[in-house]
Enzyme design. Structure first.
Site, PDB file in Angstrom:
ATOM      1  N   LEU A  65       0.834  -1.198   0.000  1.00 54.16           N
ATOM      2  CA  LEU A  65       0.000   0.000   0.000  1.00 54.16           C
ATOM      3  C   LEU A  65       0.872   1.253   0.000  1.00 54.16           C
ATOM      4  CD1 LEU A  65      -2.640  -1.162   2.658  1.00 54.16           C
ATOM      5  CD2 LEU A  65      -2.673  -1.490   0.185  1.00 54.16           C
ATOM      6  N   PRO A  66       0.279   2.440  -0.264  1.00 56.82           N
ATOM      7  CA  PRO A  66       1.112   3.638  -0.420  1.00 56.82           C
ATOM      8  C   PRO A  66       1.915   4.045   0.818  1.00 56.82           C
ATOM      9  CG  PRO A  66      -1.067   3.988  -1.386  1.00 56.82           C
ATOM     10  CD  PRO A  66      -1.123   2.682  -0.653  1.00 56.82           C
ATOM     11  N   THR A  95       6.516   0.702   1.830  1.00 55.89           N
ATOM     12  CA  THR A  95       7.532   1.510   2.508  1.00 55.89           C
ATOM     13  C   THR A  95       6.810   2.451   3.461  1.00 55.89           C
ATOM     14  OG1 THR A  95       8.927   1.444   0.540  1.00 55.89           O
ATOM     15  CG2 THR A  95       9.433   3.129   2.171  1.00 55.89           C
ATOM     16  N   LYS A 171      15.516   0.213   4.748  1.00 55.75           N
ATOM     17  CA  LYS A 171      15.043   0.861   3.506  1.00 55.75           C
ATOM     18  C   LYS A 171      15.296   2.377   3.562  1.00 55.75           C
ATOM     19  CE  LYS A 171      12.348   1.681  -0.144  1.00 55.75           C
ATOM     20  NZ  LYS A 171      12.638   1.334  -1.509  1.00 55.75           N
ATOM     21  N   LYS A 246       9.288  11.220  -0.125  1.00 53.87           N
ATOM     22  CA  LYS A 246       8.581  10.446   0.924  1.00 53.87           C
ATOM     23  C   LYS A 246       9.588   9.587   1.708  1.00 53.87           C
ATOM     24  CE  LYS A 246       6.113   6.244   1.452  1.00 53.87           C
ATOM     25  NZ  LYS A 246       5.616   5.017   0.866  1.00 53.87           N
TER      26      LYS A 246
END
Ligand code: NAD
Length: 299
Positions: A65-66, A95, A171, A246
């Site tokens: 998902l976003p 992420t 990440k 982001k």
């Protein structure tokens, strides 16, 4: 072969779910966008009318998902943590911020379930080719070992970074470093060009010298030097600048949460923030080369 629920069939999730279908798994899919579900059923996945329905009988639940608020909403507000089968392992590959990943893992443990954070590197091309790198955070290494074979059907490298949230921290660190090397490479190429060097020759020199890095090897930000790089197609992504911003926000959150000083990460965040605010959010992140080129000397 496993029974898998796959939630979130966007740019990344759709090709990842398709690779699980190709790998012979029994995959039930759900996305808020019906067309995304239809595209996967055409490949052999089973359509579901809700995330809860997709999870019925699943051994693994994978979400892509976003952002953190979507993941938290799915598992906590919509109750997927409760409705997923007791024996299912939940794997979030989105992420998101490490704090949300830790919160979800703790909530899962409270309900006797297991949740792994497993964000990916490799982009849409890597998702399609099945060459993603997964960086995982898991409360229990045995749970990671159970998830690993499934992830290897969508990727080439699967790492256990540590406990809950560790995958998200890995990440954030990786993408902060990537942004810094993209900006640094752009800066060096621009400095050379402004001093009369051919950027192609300078790239070759640095590739054979100590400045060699991944950006120079496969993602040169100077237009016309690399046929397959986004710079040579007007910076069409690739990996959008707004997604890099982001990820830098997540890195800055991890830095402030741990009282860690990241001087270059902070600078990279400011430069990408300005770049995205200036309307370049949908362009590939290598377009920061143009921003570096247009910076004016104050002296
Ligand atoms: P995307 O916006 O293309 O896809 C997200 C999908 O999730 C959409 O199809 C949306 O409809 C669906 N969705 C949202 N909420 C939902 C819900 N409650 N239930 C079911 N479906 C829902 O995003 P993407 O590019 O696939 O990225 C997904 C994640 O992967 C992000 O966290 C991103 O940062 C990360 N990521 C992206 C890339 C990339 O190159 N695109 C690379 C690495 C990591």
């Amino acid at each position: 072969m496993a029974t898998v629920a796959f939630i979130g069939l966007g740019n990344m999730g759709a090709p990842m779910a398709a690779n699980l279908v190709r790998g012979g798994h029994d995959v039930s899919v759900f996305d808020l966008v019906p067309e995304a579900v239809n595209a996967l059923t055409a490949l052999g996945a089973k359509a579901s009318g809700s995330a809860e329905q997709a999870c019925s009988g699943a051994e693994f639940v994978i979400s892509m998902l976003p952002a953190g608020k979507h993941v938290e909403s799915l598992y906590l507000d919509q109750g997927l943590l409760d409705s997923a089968p007791a024996s299912a392992i939940l794997v979030d590959t989105s992420t998101i911020d490490a704090d949300t990943a830790r919160k979800l893992s703790a909530a899962a443990v409270e309900k006797g379930k297991s949740m792994v954070d497993a964000p990916v590197s490799g982009g849409v091309a890597g998702a399609a080719a099945g060459t993603l790198s997964f960086m995982c955070g898991a409360a229990n290494p045995e749970v990671f070992e159970k998830v690993k074979p499934l992830l290897l059907d969508m990727g080439e490298n699967v790492f256990l970074a540590g406990g809950p949230g560790a995958g998200q921290v890995a990440k954030a660190c990786n993408n902060m470093l990537l942004s810094i090397s993209m900006i640094g490479t752009s800066e060096a190429l621009n400095l050379g060009a402004k001093n009369g060097l051919d950027p192609a020759v300078l790239s070759d020199i640095m590739l054979a010298s100590s400045g060699k890095n991944w950006v120079l090897e496969v993602y040169n930000p100077c237009p016309g030097l690399m046929a397959n790089a986004p710079a040579s197609r007007d910076y069409e992504p690739g990996f959008m600048s707004e997604l890099m911003l982001k990820d830098l926000e997540l890195a800055m959150a991890a830095a402030s949460g741990s009282e860690t000083v990241t001087p270059l990460g902070g600078l990279a965040y400011s430069l990408y923030n300005r770049h995205v605010s200036g309307g370049m959010g949908k362009k590939d992140f290598s377009s920061i080369f143009q921003a570096i080129e247009s910076l004016q000397s104050e002296g």
